[in-house]
Design an enzyme around this catalytic site. Structure first.
Site, short mmCIF file in Angstrom:
data_model
loop_
_atom_site.label_atom_id
_atom_site.label_comp_id
_atom_site.label_asym_id
_atom_site.label_seq_id
_atom_site.Cartn_x
_atom_site.Cartn_y
_atom_site.Cartn_z
N ASP A 76 64.88 50.30 34.10
CA ASP A 76 63.42 50.42 34.01
C ASP A 76 62.72 49.06 33.93
OD1 ASP A 76 64.02 53.08 33.93
OD2 ASP A 76 63.16 53.47 31.96
N ALA A 251 71.06 55.45 41.81
CA ALA A 251 70.73 54.03 41.74
C ALA A 251 71.36 53.34 40.53
CB ALA A 251 69.21 53.84 41.72
#
Length: 325
Positions: A76, A251
């Site tokens: 993130d 991912a």
């Protein structure tokens, strides 16, 4: 298993401590009994803020006999004040690869709406960077003719929605409907935290319970922003078929790329020095210090929810290129 050391009820429920026990004390006594001198924590803001709590407790209650060294691994990229967290660049490039395949579905049905959901509860970095890398790779592709249903315009990113940019769904819907009418498809990249506040308000207004995890975060999988957007946007743009594809686990499970390996290596060297010197902290490029040096950042300065800087030139250019601004 994830737990919050200050959430006593959750720790008891999971069987980590017995009724009446103190999780921080149990963790500390276990480390001391096992003769552990250094604890390396690897994770994002939740992991490292818990490391901060443990480090402070050990210092105050047990004389700091255990050194806690954090390693900021989260795709993130949302940890204050760390410039770049481990895995974020790799995940963005892998997300671009993921969408390169998924976007082929844009021609599978008339008036197709493809929603690409990227991880990022509070930060739009991963969504924005994934879109950027995907469009970068799109420029390297060769297409036969715009007469064919699959061409550069149909495979392009048509919208990038992130928590830091206010979303007017009706205005965006009107813009995207024109793209749908012209190309027969619309491709949207959105962060999993986008629109959550609006969804939560709707749920609370209806008297529905908002699901939250042990850290108090809204459980995104149960709130399901993808389903919310697919229903509302599909109606506005007149989509005949909608698919929501999530690249998150694809991912983040990829092997680190060259950029991240170099970053991890540099931080690991400093982490070893810090551990030997008995200095607790979270390793990373401290962007609040001149030159953003890699150093053991004081745990009390570590916070989650760092917002993505939307003023960056590459992001603004992306928005302009796709007609979103």
């Amino acid at each position: 298993m994830i737990c919050q050391l200050t959430n006593v009820a959750d720790c008891i429920k999971r069987g980590y401590v017995k009724e009446g026990g103190t999780p921080l004390e149990v963790a500390s006594q276990t480390l001391l009994a096992d003769d552990v001198n250094v604890v390396h924590t690897i994770g994002g803001d939740d992991t490292n803020t818990q490391a901060a709590v443990l480090s402070k407790y050990l210092l105050e209650k047990h004389g700091g006999k255990v050194t806690v060294v954090g390693m900021p691994k989260t795709i993130d990229n949302d940890v204050v004040p760390i410039k770049q967290t481990f895995g974020a660049d790799t995940a963005a490039r892998q997300g671009a690869i993921f969408f390169t395949n998924v976007v082929s579905e844009s021609t599978a049905n008339p008036r197709m709406l493809v929603l690409h959901e990227c991880m990022g509860r509070d930060s739009g970095f991963l969504t924005a960077r994934t879109a950027y890398y995907y469009r970068e790779s799109l420029q390297e592709m060769t297409f036969a003719s715009s007469l064919f249903p699959s061409h550069r315009q149909s495979r392009d990113v048509h919208a990038v929605w992130i928590p830091e940019v206010k979303l007017d769904l009706l205005a965006e819907g009107a813009r995207l409907k024109k793209i749908m009418d012209e190309y027969g498809c619309v491709n949207v990249f959105f962060g999993e935290g986008t629109g959550v506040e609006e969804i939560v308000r709707d749920m609370e207004a209806k008297g529905e319970e908002v699901p939250r995890d042990a850290f108090g975060h809204v459980t995104l999988a149960k709130v399901n922003p993808g389903a919310y957007f697919s229903k509302r946007l599909a109606e506005v743009v007149g989509a005949e078929k909608t698919i929501v594809q999530k690249s998150g686990y694809f991912a983040r499970s990829a092997a680190a790329n060259e950029f991240d390996r170099a970053l991890i290596g540099a931080c690991a060297k400093e982490a070893v020095r810090s551990a030997i010197d008995g200095i607790s902290g979270c390793m990373g490029e401290d962007e609040e210090k001149e030159g953003a040096p890699i150093r053991p950042i004081e745990f009390e300065r570590i916070k989650g929810g760092k917002a993505f800087d939307v003023s960056q030139e590459w992001f603004q250019k992306t928005l302009k290129d796709i007609g979103q601004v």
